[in-house]
Enzyme design. Structure first.
Site, short mmCIF file in Angstrom:
data_model
loop_
_atom_site.label_atom_id
_atom_site.label_comp_id
_atom_site.label_asym_id
_atom_site.label_seq_id
_atom_site.Cartn_x
_atom_site.Cartn_y
_atom_site.Cartn_z
N PRO A 193 11.39 -13.33 -0.75
CA PRO A 193 10.23 -13.51 0.14
C PRO A 193 9.57 -12.16 0.41
CG PRO A 193 12.18 -14.63 0.99
CD PRO A 193 12.64 -13.74 -0.11
N ARG A 194 8.25 -12.20 0.60
CA ARG A 194 7.52 -10.95 0.85
C ARG A 194 7.79 -10.40 2.24
NH1 ARG A 194 3.74 -7.72 -1.16
NH2 ARG A 194 2.19 -6.77 0.20
N GLU B 176 5.18 -3.66 -11.24
CA GLU B 176 6.61 -3.34 -11.16
C GLU B 176 7.42 -4.04 -12.25
OE1 GLU B 176 7.48 -4.25 -7.12
OE2 GLU B 176 7.06 -2.23 -6.40
N GLU C 119 0.82 -1.21 0.00
CA GLU C 119 0.00 0.00 0.00
C GLU C 119 0.86 1.26 0.00
OE1 GLU C 119 -2.37 -3.37 1.58
OE2 GLU C 119 -0.38 -2.58 2.02
N LEU D 242 14.78 -5.29 1.97
CA LEU D 242 13.55 -4.57 1.64
C LEU D 242 13.87 -3.35 0.78
CD1 LEU D 242 11.65 -4.58 5.06
CD2 LEU D 242 11.05 -5.89 3.02
N GLY D 243 12.90 -2.94 -0.03
CA GLY D 243 13.04 -1.71 -0.80
C GLY D 243 13.96 -1.81 -2.00
N ASN E 289 1.71 -7.70 -6.77
CA ASN E 289 1.84 -6.68 -7.80
C ASN E 289 2.51 -7.18 -9.09
OD1 ASN E 289 2.21 -4.26 -9.14
ND2 ASN E 289 3.74 -3.47 -7.73
#
Length: 402
Positions: free
Chosen positions: A247-248, A324, A42, A295-296, A321
């Site tokens: 991994p998320r 991307e 989000e 992350l990121g 998603n």
């Protein structure tokens, strides 16, 4: 509190700044535009809209429930936070008194709740306080819509409690309208306007050949719990391909590393192989899998691949998603559960830039012999769906009745 304590064992940020969960905050911004982005996905969808609002002179307050969302906001808007233009806090617990404190403290001009987050106390407190609260970048998945038509329909009634919505498509508008929401504006999908960090692409280009050693390369994005066995089995049965495995949830990095180890796969962790600037800090080893334990940096991981396999599609909770990879002209593969990304996955499949595979055998076949997709196909699809930020900015004054 017990939940946060338990999650805090794996990610200490869950258990920090607990007073914010009860509506007690310091004040860095006053009368801001409030953006509620519960988690990482989000927050990423909100980023281009926040940038545009800042360019209009607004100050921004972001609220989050998970550390991933908060960290992304703090990373993306570090300069604006330092300048007092953006503040990030935990969203209050779902109690009337916490939201009264929150709304009195910050006095937001209006609120934008990203995607489809429905919190009864949040909605009721904003109505009582007179704070316009809108769904933004909103979708109403068919599975949820059909479920809400049965029984008491309480969630559907809560949807009607919003001041309005900025939704992704005409189909979504009809669903929200059917449960009583008014003041609905079709603005598209904000993720099509996400900024692409060029330094990630440059770093990926610099080390891609060293890692792939001339092999085809696939990136598995946002892999969720419950899919690992399927994907790892697919990797074991596929020769001559480099896989980047992301991994998320960060708390799963060590767990997935152990799974790769147990499977006998040659792998390396991003944290061991690459420095802070995403450069190789040692000669690239011969590996089957690069574990993306950070992350990121998704655009870096996508920059390493020829195609992306989007996680979540092989469990009932649904896929994540697809935008991307398409932004980088990378064709996409998804599993059968796409109800969470109905728009734009359905349109992407129809355009031929996204391949839906029903099972592991079909996934292996697609990896071994990918369906041809051209850059022109992806560019045409992407360009036809971009512009959500501009449409949302144009719709906000109308939604507020200005």
């Amino acid at each position: 509190m017990l939940y946060l304590k338990r999650r805090g064992r794996k990610d200490p940020l869950y258990a920090q700044k607990l007073s914010e969960r009860f509506g007690r905050y310091r004040r860095d911004v006053s009368n801001p535009v409030w953006v509620h982005a519960v988690s990482l996905g989000e927050m990423r969808s909100a980023t281009p809209l926040i940038r545009a609002l800042l360019a209009q002179g607004e100050t921004i307050l972001t609220t989050h429930f998970t550390p991933a969302g908060r960290r992304e906001a703090e990373r993306e808007f570090a300069e604006e936070i330092a300048a007092g233009k953006v503040q990030t806090v935990w969203v209050p617990f779902e109690y009337g008194f916490t939201y009264r404190r929150f709304l009195k403290h910050f006095a937001p001009k209006y609120g934008l709740v990203m995607e489809i987050e429905i919190w009864p106390r949040m909605i009721m407190a904003c109505r009582k306080q007179g704070t316009p609260l809108f769904m933004c970048n909103a979708q109403y998945p068919l599975k949820s819509f059909e479920k809400d038509q049965k029984g008491l329909g309480l969630r559907a009634a809560l949807v009607a409690g919003f001041a309005g919505g900025f939704v992704k498509s005409e189909g979504q508008k009809s669903r929200f309208s059917a449960v009583g929401m008014r003041n609905i504006h079709v603005t598209g999908e904000l993720r099509f306007d996400q900024p692409i960090p060029q330094h990630h692409l440059k770093a990926a280009a610099a080390c891609r050949n060293a890692l792939s050693k001339g092999r085809p390369s696939f990136t598995l994005t946002s892999v969720v719990e419950g899919e690992d066995a399927l994907y790892i089995d697919m990797i074991r049965q596929t020769d001559g391909v480099l896989f980047t495995y992301v991994p998320r949830a960060p708390e799963r990095f060590d767990e997935v590393a152990q799974m790769l180890e147990t499977a006998g796969l040659r792998y390396a962790r991003r944290s061991d192989l690459l420095d802070d600037d995403l450069g190789l800090n040692k000669p690239a080893p011969d590996i089957d899998v690069l574990l993306g334990d950070s992350l990121g940096e998704m655009y870096f991981y996508l920059g390493l691949c020829d195609r992306a396999i989007v996680g979540g599609g092989f469990v009932p909770k649904g896929a994540h998603n697809v935008i991307e990879p398409l932004a980088l002209k990378k064709p996409v593969v998804v599993g059968p559960h796409i109800w969470t990304i109905e728009y734009p996955a359905t349109e992407a499949i129809a355009a031929g830039v996204c391949q839906l595979v029903p099972d592991e055998a079909a996934l292996r076949a697609e990896v071994r012999a990918p369906t041809p997709v051209t850059d022109t196909q992806i560019t045409s699809f992407y360009d036809s769906h971009a512009g959500g930020v501009a449409r949302t900015l144009a719709a906000i004054p109308n939604a507020l009745g200005r």
